[in-house]
Every structure is written in structure tokens, then in C-alpha cells.
Design an enzyme around this catalytic site. Structure first.
Site, mmCIF file in Angstrom:
data_model
loop_
_atom_site.group_PDB
_atom_site.id
_atom_site.type_symbol
_atom_site.label_atom_id
_atom_site.label_comp_id
_atom_site.label_asym_id
_atom_site.label_seq_id
_atom_site.Cartn_x
_atom_site.Cartn_y
_atom_site.Cartn_z
ATOM 1 N N GLN A 27 0.846 -1.203 0.000
ATOM 2 C CA GLN A 27 0.000 0.000 0.000
ATOM 3 C C GLN A 27 0.874 1.242 0.000
ATOM 4 O OE1 GLN A 27 -3.409 -0.566 3.033
ATOM 5 N NE2 GLN A 27 -1.923 -2.129 3.538
ATOM 6 N N VAL B 166 3.777 4.046 -1.025
ATOM 7 C CA VAL B 166 4.068 4.783 -2.261
ATOM 8 C C VAL B 166 5.552 5.149 -2.311
ATOM 9 C CG1 VAL B 166 1.734 5.718 -2.486
ATOM 10 C CG2 VAL B 166 3.417 6.956 -1.101
ATOM 11 N N ASP B 167 6.365 4.486 -1.435
ATOM 12 C CA ASP B 167 7.742 4.943 -1.237
ATOM 13 C C ASP B 167 8.790 4.252 -2.101
ATOM 14 O OD1 ASP B 167 8.041 2.429 0.088
ATOM 15 O OD2 ASP B 167 7.576 3.322 2.025
ATOM 16 N N HIS C 152 -1.442 1.404 -4.243
ATOM 17 C CA HIS C 152 -1.860 2.813 -4.176
ATOM 18 C C HIS C 152 -0.977 3.716 -5.021
ATOM 19 C CE1 HIS C 152 -3.990 1.925 -0.085
ATOM 20 N NE2 HIS C 152 -4.763 1.656 -1.108
ATOM 21 N N THR D 281 0.517 -3.185 8.482
ATOM 22 C CA THR D 281 -0.682 -2.463 8.025
ATOM 23 C C THR D 281 -1.777 -2.548 9.081
ATOM 24 O OG1 THR D 281 -2.442 -2.317 6.368
ATOM 25 C CG2 THR D 281 -1.387 -4.462 6.612
ATOM 26 N N SER D 282 -2.466 -1.418 9.284
ATOM 27 C CA SER D 282 -3.552 -1.395 10.261
ATOM 28 C C SER D 282 -4.807 -2.043 9.680
ATOM 29 C CB SER D 282 -3.855 0.051 10.676
ATOM 30 O OG SER D 282 -4.292 0.798 9.556
ATOM 31 N N ASN E 218 3.253 -7.165 13.263
ATOM 32 C CA ASN E 218 2.841 -5.811 13.654
ATOM 33 C C ASN E 218 2.987 -5.712 15.169
ATOM 34 O OD1 ASN E 218 1.246 -3.424 14.170
ATOM 35 N ND2 ASN E 218 0.158 -3.771 12.253
ATOM 36 N N PRO E 219 3.600 -4.647 15.685
ATOM 37 C CA PRO E 219 3.713 -4.544 17.151
ATOM 38 C C PRO E 219 2.358 -4.471 17.845
ATOM 39 C CG PRO E 219 5.013 -2.813 16.058
ATOM 40 C CD PRO E 219 4.218 -3.509 14.996
HETATM 41 P P1 NAD Z 1 -1.337 2.781 8.826
HETATM 42 O O1 NAD Z 1 -0.584 4.046 8.953
HETATM 43 O O2 NAD Z 1 -2.809 2.811 8.896
HETATM 44 O O3 NAD Z 1 -0.858 1.738 9.937
HETATM 45 C C1 NAD Z 1 0.484 1.482 10.224
HETATM 46 C C2 NAD Z 1 0.578 0.142 10.949
HETATM 47 O O4 NAD Z 1 1.945 -0.151 11.184
HETATM 48 C C3 NAD Z 1 -0.105 0.127 12.323
HETATM 49 O O5 NAD Z 1 -0.934 -1.034 12.408
HETATM 50 C C4 NAD Z 1 1.070 0.017 13.312
HETATM 51 O O6 NAD Z 1 0.749 -0.743 14.475
HETATM 52 C C5 NAD Z 1 2.094 -0.702 12.480
HETATM 53 N N1 NAD Z 1 3.490 -0.522 12.886
HETATM 54 C C6 NAD Z 1 4.033 0.477 13.630
HETATM 55 N N2 NAD Z 1 5.368 0.288 13.771
HETATM 56 C C7 NAD Z 1 5.671 -0.843 13.085
HETATM 57 C C8 NAD Z 1 6.872 -1.564 12.861
HETATM 58 N N3 NAD Z 1 8.052 -1.153 13.323
HETATM 59 N N4 NAD Z 1 6.791 -2.716 12.130
HETATM 60 C C9 NAD Z 1 5.611 -3.163 11.652
HETATM 61 N N5 NAD Z 1 4.436 -2.510 11.841
HETATM 62 C C10 NAD Z 1 4.475 -1.367 12.538
HETATM 63 O O7 NAD Z 1 -0.794 2.129 7.509
HETATM 64 P P2 NAD Z 1 -1.561 1.426 6.325
HETATM 65 O O8 NAD Z 1 -2.358 0.301 6.855
HETATM 66 O O9 NAD Z 1 -0.508 1.159 5.319
HETATM 67 O O10 NAD Z 1 -2.576 2.495 5.717
HETATM 68 C C11 NAD Z 1 -2.214 3.816 5.492
HETATM 69 C C12 NAD Z 1 -2.247 4.293 4.039
HETATM 70 O O11 NAD Z 1 -1.298 5.327 3.982
HETATM 71 C C13 NAD Z 1 -1.791 3.291 3.053
HETATM 72 O O12 NAD Z 1 -2.741 3.286 2.065
HETATM 73 C C14 NAD Z 1 -0.473 3.829 2.461
HETATM 74 O O13 NAD Z 1 -0.623 3.963 1.068
HETATM 75 C C15 NAD Z 1 -0.357 5.226 2.953
HETATM 76 N N6 NAD Z 1 0.975 5.581 3.506
HETATM 77 C C16 NAD Z 1 2.111 5.184 2.880
HETATM 78 C C17 NAD Z 1 3.358 5.499 3.423
HETATM 79 C C18 NAD Z 1 4.591 5.009 2.715
HETATM 80 O O14 NAD Z 1 4.602 4.936 1.486
HETATM 81 N N7 NAD Z 1 5.653 4.638 3.451
HETATM 82 C C19 NAD Z 1 3.445 6.215 4.606
HETATM 83 C C20 NAD Z 1 2.256 6.656 5.209
HETATM 84 C C21 NAD Z 1 1.035 6.310 4.654
#
Ligand code: NAD
Ligand code: ZN
Length: 251
Positions: A102, A104-105, A120, A189-190, A214-215
């Protein structure tokens, strides 16, 4: 946790059809903040204010200023972490078929994963709102916000904003992978953003094992997933990768 890592390594080692579904959590250890949870972007800004396509259409300058510009500079510095590398290694070892992300990085590709579905879209590219021409984000001139295409149209990241459809080809392939895998690793992912959050359900209904890393527990925990490994993605995926390697040597 060691028992769960052993269990996951055995489950992954036993298949050539594992698929990973990843979310913002896998990139936190690369310095990219998630949207939700502690330190998440949504603590500071309202998602519907900035990440909805209607908000972008209404005020592209505001969305560029509040969300896109900051994301672009964080992403430009980010490097893949142990979790991205671990999944790439599991693909090389012949166990992981594909990563559905999901995010975009672009960090999965940077880590060496070859089959990556960017559910995404991606921030690596921009798209013109008028003529659809694409250009690399790295080549953008951000002196004037919002940046514009040669045709005068406003540029937007080639990602899926809230309120937009998932590209049909990505949706169909992801659903096929979910329905055909034997193990799904759901990492960071949440599981709250649809339709991505449906993929573990599709996998489970088709008979796959669903393993969460996931933590924190998620809405899938205890209902859809078979088990949760409660730890940070980097440490857990690397440990699974190492153990799968050992199991292969001794088999
Ligand atoms: P989310 O932000 O809703 O949830 C993040 C999840 O990661 C949480 O469940 C949390 O408990 C968990 N988490 C925290 N620390 C962690 C670790 N060290 N290791 C593993 N898990 C950990 O993320 P989502 O479910 O991906 O949904 C958010 C949307 O935002 C996505 O659609 C994504 O496209 C977008 N998004 C992308 C980026 C990116 O590209 N890196 C960053 C922010 C948001
Ligand atoms: Zn244009």
C-alpha cells in the site's frame, strides 16, 4: 516471540506461494511516518482535508504544501530496512511470489524485490491533471507550488488519493494473488484502508494461512489472521528470513 518466528519460518519454508501485503508500518524503521498511530501524520492533519482527491482538486497548492512536498523530501532520503530486504531475499529463495504494497515509497523495489504491486501507486512519478503526461518526481522543480506540466496542467503524484479507484489491473492481480497463495504475510498495516484490507480475507477464505507482523493487534487479529507476531517488521522479517535459510540448508 521466538516460537512464533520459528512457526512462521516453517510455514514460509514449506511453500513457494507466499505473498506479502505491506503497509506504512514496514517503512517506519526507514524513517517514514505512518498515517495512523503514535507519530502518525493524522495526529496533525485531517486525512480528508489533504489526501482526498476532492481536496486536491479544490486547493492543489494547499495539498502540495501540507502533504506532498513534505512526503517527497522524506521519501527522497529513505533507505530500505531489514524488512524490505528480508522480503526481497524470500523472493530470491523461491518462497515469496510477490509483494502487494500500500506504500508509495518505492522501498521494496530499492531493496531488490522484483514483483511488486504498488496498490496505491507511487510518489516516484507525477502525472499531469490535463494531458496525463508522466514525469519523475526527482526531476521536479518545486520553486513554484503546485508544479506544472509543460502544457500548463497541474502535476499530482501518480498515487491513489482517497476517493479514487485502485487501478483495475492492480486490483485484479492482487485479488488473484490473494486467492492463490498458501501463506499471506501481512506486515505493518492497520488493515483499515479498503479495498486493500480485504485481501487477507480473500486469502483466508481460499484456505491460506494469514500471518500478521505488527507490534499492535489489528482488526484482523484473532479473526482473520491465524497468528500475530508482535514485533517490529525489521527484526521479525529478518529473523524469519534467516531461519528459512537454515531450514533450507538442513533439508
Ligand atoms: P497505517 O498508517 O494505517 O498503519 C500502520 C501500521 O503499522 C499500524 O498497524 C502500526 O501498528 C504498524 N506498525 C508500527 N510500527 C511498526 C513496525 N516497526 N513494524 C511493523 N508494523 C508497525 O498504515 P496502512 O495500513 O498502510 O494504511 C495507510 C495508508 O497510507 C496506506 O494506504 C499507504 O498507502 C499510505 N501511507 C504510505 C506510506 C509510505 O509509502 N511509506 C506512509 C504513510 C502512509
Ligand atoms: Zn500536461
Amino acid at each position: 516471540m521466538q516460537d512464533l518466528i520459528e512457526r512462521a519460518a516453517r510455514d514460509v519454508a514449506a511453500t513457494r506461494r507466499a505473498v506479502a501485503l505491506t503497509g506504512a508500518g514496514i517503512s517506519i524503521e526507514s524513517g517514514i511516518p505512518p498515517f495512523r498511530g503514535p507519530g502518525g501524520l493524522w495526529e496533525k492533519i485531517d486525512p480528508m482535508e489533504v489526501a482526498h482527491i476532492d481536496a486536491f482538486r479544490r486547493d492543489p497548492q494547499k495539498v502540495w504544501d501540507l502533504l506532498i512536498r513534505g512526503m517527497q523530501s522524506v521519501l527522497a532520503q529513505a533507505q530500505p530496512n531489514l524488512a524490505h530486504r528480508g522480503l526481497a531475499a524470500l523472493e530470491d529463495m523461491g518462497h515469496l511470489q510477490a509483494v502487494i504494497t500500500q506504500n508509495v515509497d518505492g522501498l521494496h523495489q530499492q531493496a531488490g524485490s522484483r514483483d511488486v504491486i504498488e496498490f496505491h501507486g507511487s510518489f516516484a512519478w507525477q502525472r499531469c491533471m490535463v494531458c496525463e503526461r508522466r514525469c519523475r518526481s526527482a526531476e521536479l522543480d518545486l520553486a513554484v507550488i503546485p508544479p506544472r506540466c509543460d502544457c500548463g496542467g497541474i502535476l499530482r503524484p501518480d498515487c491513489v488519493f482517497f476517493g479514487e479507484m485502485i487501478p483495475p489491473a492492480h486490483l485484479v492481480r492482487s485479488q488473484q494473488l490473494a486467492a492463490g497463495c498458501q501463506v499471506m504475510l501481512v506486515v505493518g498495516t492497520s488493515a483499515t484502508v479498503q479495498p486493500a484490507a480485504m485481501l487477507p480475507l480473500i486469502a483466508r477464505d481460499a484456505g491460506a494461512l494469514v500471518i500478521e507482523i505488527n507490534p499492535e493487534p489489528t482488526p484482523l487479529t484473532g479473526s482473520v489472521s491465524d497468528y500475530l507476531i508482535p514485533g517490529p517488521a525489521g527484526q521479525v522479517v529478518a529473523a524469519i528470513r534467516d531461519r528459512v535459510g537454515e531450514l533450507k540448508e538442513t533439508s
